[in-house]
Enzyme design. Structure first.
Site, PDB file in Angstrom:
ATOM      1  N   ARG A  40      13.844  39.246   3.809  1.00 13.98           N
ATOM      2  CA  ARG A  40      14.284  39.305   5.199  1.00 13.98           C
ATOM      3  C   ARG A  40      15.579  38.526   5.407  1.00 13.98           C
ATOM      4  O   ARG A  40      16.524  39.009   6.048  1.00 13.98           O
ATOM      5  CB  ARG A  40      13.180  38.739   6.091  1.00 13.98           C
ATOM      6  CG  ARG A  40      13.592  38.505   7.537  1.00 13.98           C
ATOM      7  CD  ARG A  40      12.648  37.526   8.200  1.00 13.98           C
ATOM      8  NE  ARG A  40      13.085  37.177   9.528  1.00 13.98           N
ATOM      9  CZ  ARG A  40      12.686  36.102  10.185  1.00 13.98           C
ATOM     10  NH1 ARG A  40      11.837  35.273   9.619  1.00 13.98           N
ATOM     11  NH2 ARG A  40      13.118  35.837  11.396  1.00 13.98           N
ATOM     12  N   ASP A  41      15.657  37.307   4.859  1.00 14.06           N
ATOM     13  CA  ASP A  41      16.851  36.494   5.049  1.00 14.06           C
ATOM     14  C   ASP A  41      18.040  37.046   4.277  1.00 14.06           C
ATOM     15  O   ASP A  41      19.183  36.951   4.738  1.00 14.06           O
ATOM     16  CB  ASP A  41      16.569  35.052   4.638  1.00 14.06           C
ATOM     17  CG  ASP A  41      15.670  34.331   5.625  1.00 14.06           C
ATOM     18  OD1 ASP A  41      15.485  34.851   6.741  1.00 14.06           O
ATOM     19  OD2 ASP A  41      15.137  33.260   5.275  1.00 14.06           O
ATOM     20  N   GLN A  47       2.241  25.194  19.046  1.00 11.06           N
ATOM     21  CA  GLN A  47       1.893  25.483  17.656  1.00 11.06           C
ATOM     22  C   GLN A  47       2.578  24.468  16.756  1.00 11.06           C
ATOM     23  O   GLN A  47       3.672  23.987  17.065  1.00 11.06           O
ATOM     24  CB  GLN A  47       2.342  26.907  17.296  1.00 11.06           C
ATOM     25  CG  GLN A  47       2.001  27.342  15.882  1.00 11.06           C
ATOM     26  CD  GLN A  47       2.269  28.837  15.664  1.00 11.06           C
ATOM     27  OE1 GLN A  47       1.990  29.664  16.528  1.00 11.06           O
ATOM     28  NE2 GLN A  47       2.806  29.171  14.507  1.00 11.06           N
ATOM     29  N   HIS A  72      17.048  31.198  11.293  1.00  6.69           N
ATOM     30  CA  HIS A  72      16.024  31.805  12.126  1.00  6.69           C
ATOM     31  C   HIS A  72      16.198  31.400  13.589  1.00  6.69           C
ATOM     32  O   HIS A  72      16.619  30.279  13.888  1.00  6.69           O
ATOM     33  CB  HIS A  72      14.638  31.381  11.645  1.00  6.69           C
ATOM     34  CG  HIS A  72      14.349  31.808  10.239  1.00  6.69           C
ATOM     35  ND1 HIS A  72      13.442  31.163   9.435  1.00  6.69           N
ATOM     36  CD2 HIS A  72      14.847  32.831   9.483  1.00  6.69           C
ATOM     37  CE1 HIS A  72      13.389  31.754   8.251  1.00  6.69           C
ATOM     38  NE2 HIS A  72      14.239  32.759   8.255  1.00  6.69           N
ATOM     39  N   GLU A  79      10.949  37.067  16.400  1.00  6.46           N
ATOM     40  CA  GLU A  79      11.713  36.247  15.466  1.00  6.46           C
ATOM     41  C   GLU A  79      12.814  37.044  14.787  1.00  6.46           C
ATOM     42  O   GLU A  79      12.555  38.100  14.203  1.00  6.46           O
ATOM     43  CB  GLU A  79      10.774  35.653  14.417  1.00  6.46           C
ATOM     44  CG  GLU A  79       9.702  34.750  15.002  1.00  6.46           C
ATOM     45  CD  GLU A  79      10.281  33.608  15.823  1.00  6.46           C
ATOM     46  OE1 GLU A  79      11.225  32.941  15.345  1.00  6.46           O
ATOM     47  OE2 GLU A  79       9.796  33.373  16.943  1.00  6.46           O
ATOM     48  N   ARG A 124      15.871  28.677   3.716  1.00  5.45           N
ATOM     49  CA  ARG A 124      15.184  29.424   4.778  1.00  5.45           C
ATOM     50  C   ARG A 124      16.085  29.449   6.017  1.00  5.45           C
ATOM     51  O   ARG A 124      16.567  28.431   6.461  1.00  5.45           O
ATOM     52  CB  ARG A 124      13.837  28.786   5.115  1.00  5.45           C
ATOM     53  CG  ARG A 124      12.842  28.765   3.947  1.00  5.45           C
ATOM     54  CD  ARG A 124      11.527  28.128   4.380  1.00  5.45           C
ATOM     55  NE  ARG A 124      10.619  27.913   3.265  1.00  5.45           N
ATOM     56  CZ  ARG A 124       9.574  28.690   2.976  1.00  5.45           C
ATOM     57  NH1 ARG A 124       9.317  29.751   3.727  1.00  5.45           N
ATOM     58  NH2 ARG A 124       8.793  28.408   1.940  1.00  5.45           N
ATOM     59  N   ARG A 149       0.814  -1.223   0.000  1.00  5.81           N
ATOM     60  CA  ARG A 149       0.000   0.000   0.000  1.00  5.81           C
ATOM     61  C   ARG A 149       0.838   1.260   0.000  1.00  5.81           C
ATOM     62  O   ARG A 149       0.383   2.329  -0.396  1.00  5.81           O
ATOM     63  CB  ARG A 149      -0.918   0.023   1.231  1.00  5.81           C
ATOM     64  CG  ARG A 149      -1.875  -1.149   1.339  1.00  5.81           C
ATOM     65  CD  ARG A 149      -2.491  -1.197   2.721  1.00  5.81           C
ATOM     66  NE  ARG A 149      -1.455  -1.403   3.744  1.00  5.81           N
ATOM     67  CZ  ARG A 149      -1.678  -1.333   5.061  1.00  5.81           C
ATOM     68  NH1 ARG A 149      -2.893  -1.056   5.509  1.00  5.81           N
ATOM     69  NH2 ARG A 149      -0.693  -1.545   5.918  1.00  5.81           N
ATOM     70  N   ASN A 160       3.739  24.065  12.587  1.00  4.63           N
ATOM     71  CA  ASN A 160       3.933  24.802  11.338  1.00  4.63           C
ATOM     72  C   ASN A 160       4.159  23.835  10.185  1.00  4.63           C
ATOM     73  O   ASN A 160       4.643  22.713  10.386  1.00  4.63           O
ATOM     74  CB  ASN A 160       5.129  25.753  11.428  1.00  4.63           C
ATOM     75  CG  ASN A 160       4.882  26.924  12.351  1.00  4.63           C
ATOM     76  OD1 ASN A 160       3.767  27.184  12.773  1.00  4.63           O
ATOM     77  ND2 ASN A 160       5.948  27.636  12.683  1.00  4.63           N
ATOM     78  N   TYR A 180       6.810  21.263  11.660  1.00  2.00           N
ATOM     79  CA  TYR A 180       7.435  21.636  12.925  1.00  2.00           C
ATOM     80  C   TYR A 180       6.439  21.497  14.075  1.00  2.00           C
ATOM     81  O   TYR A 180       5.262  21.821  13.918  1.00  2.00           O
ATOM     82  CB  TYR A 180       7.850  23.113  12.940  1.00  2.00           C
ATOM     83  CG  TYR A 180       8.641  23.626  11.781  1.00  2.00           C
ATOM     84  CD1 TYR A 180       9.973  24.020  11.962  1.00  2.00           C
ATOM     85  CD2 TYR A 180       8.074  23.789  10.523  1.00  2.00           C
ATOM     86  CE1 TYR A 180      10.702  24.536  10.906  1.00  2.00           C
ATOM     87  CE2 TYR A 180       8.808  24.301   9.465  1.00  2.00           C
ATOM     88  CZ  TYR A 180      10.123  24.676   9.662  1.00  2.00           C
ATOM     89  OH  TYR A 180      10.846  25.194   8.638  1.00  2.00           O
ATOM     90  N   LYS A 201      12.146  23.310  19.004  1.00  3.18           N
ATOM     91  CA  LYS A 201      11.460  22.806  17.823  1.00  3.18           C
ATOM     92  C   LYS A 201      11.749  21.319  17.627  1.00  3.18           C
ATOM     93  O   LYS A 201      12.850  20.851  17.926  1.00  3.18           O
ATOM     94  CB  LYS A 201      11.928  23.537  16.552  1.00  3.18           C
ATOM     95  CG  LYS A 201      11.740  25.031  16.560  1.00  3.18           C
ATOM     96  CD  LYS A 201      12.306  25.642  15.281  1.00  3.18           C
ATOM     97  CE  LYS A 201      12.169  27.160  15.268  1.00  3.18           C
ATOM     98  NZ  LYS A 201      12.744  27.750  14.027  1.00  3.18           N
TER      99      LYS A 201
END
Length: 211
Positions: free
Chosen positions: A169-170, A48, A63, A144, A60, A23, A50, A133, A73
């Site tokens: 931003r990065d 939370q 951070h 952040e 990315r 399967r 993500n 996450y 995390k």
């Protein structure tokens, strides 16, 4: 599930067993017993979750969250493949300035635990790469911060066949040395205090034995 420590103090890699059949397959990316044994305490209360999707070549990070409050995390790749990178930016840490990386793909289905105060980045190695996450704190934009993932002093393995795709931003993020000079990096001792406080109070849920 197998676990081992990464080069960044407190960071862990987990590799679950894969159960394939006609399967498809079945895996458990997070297993409390294995996590507790490797980490020394249960996973934090999840505030939370993500989910991000990236095309090939997207980078990315780096951070991190202002500490306090700080954020721990637990990360895995639900689809595609990525090179996940953890960077020790905690001033006073025995591994300050070191980094390590974990290949996350659909063969070994590895996951990583990032303790409070460390920096996180990843490189998407194929289109439609999905990273999932679990976070110990809710996302607050003002908390952040970002460091340059292309900082030559760090020498992170972010090279891909194409030009890395970064957010504005990065791309504008400060270097590791500049963040240190400005006092923007987390303090290791404070991170450790917060990390210890994340452990759930298991005593409160323990059922007393019958007299």
């Amino acid at each position: 599930m197998q676990a081992h420590a990464l080069a960044v103090e407190g960071a862990l890699q987990f590799t679950p067993r894969v159960f394939p059949d006609e399967r498809g397959l079945f895996i458990s990316p997070f297993q409390e017993e294995a996590f507790t044994e490797a980490h020394g305490a249960p996973l934090f209360h999840v505030a939370q979750t993500n989910h991000s999707m990236s095309r090939r070549g997207v980078v990315r990070g780096i951070h991190y969250t202002v500490t306090p409050p700080g954020t721990a995390k637990y990360v895995y790749c639900a689809r595609g493949s990525a090179l996940d990178i953890v960077v020790d930016i905690r001033v006073g840490s025995p591994t300050f300035g070191r980094w390590d990386s974990v290949l996350m793909d659909q063969r070994d289905h590895r996951a990583t635990y990032l303790p409070v105060g460390v920096g996180h980045a990843f490189v998407a190695l194929e289109d439609d790469t999905v990273m999932s996450y679990m976070l110990s704190e809710s996302y607050v934009p003002a908390n952040e911060l970002s460091l340059s993932v292309l900082d030559p002093a760090l020498g992170l393995p972010v090279t891909v066949d194409t030009e890395p795709v970064l957010s504005e931003r990065d791309r504008a993020a400060v270097t590791f040395a500049e963040a240190h000079r400005q006092g923007l990096l987390p303090d290791y001792a404070r991170c450790q205090e917060i990390e210890r406080a994340l452990a759930p109070d298991t005593a409160a849920t323990t059922v007393p034995a019958e007299a």
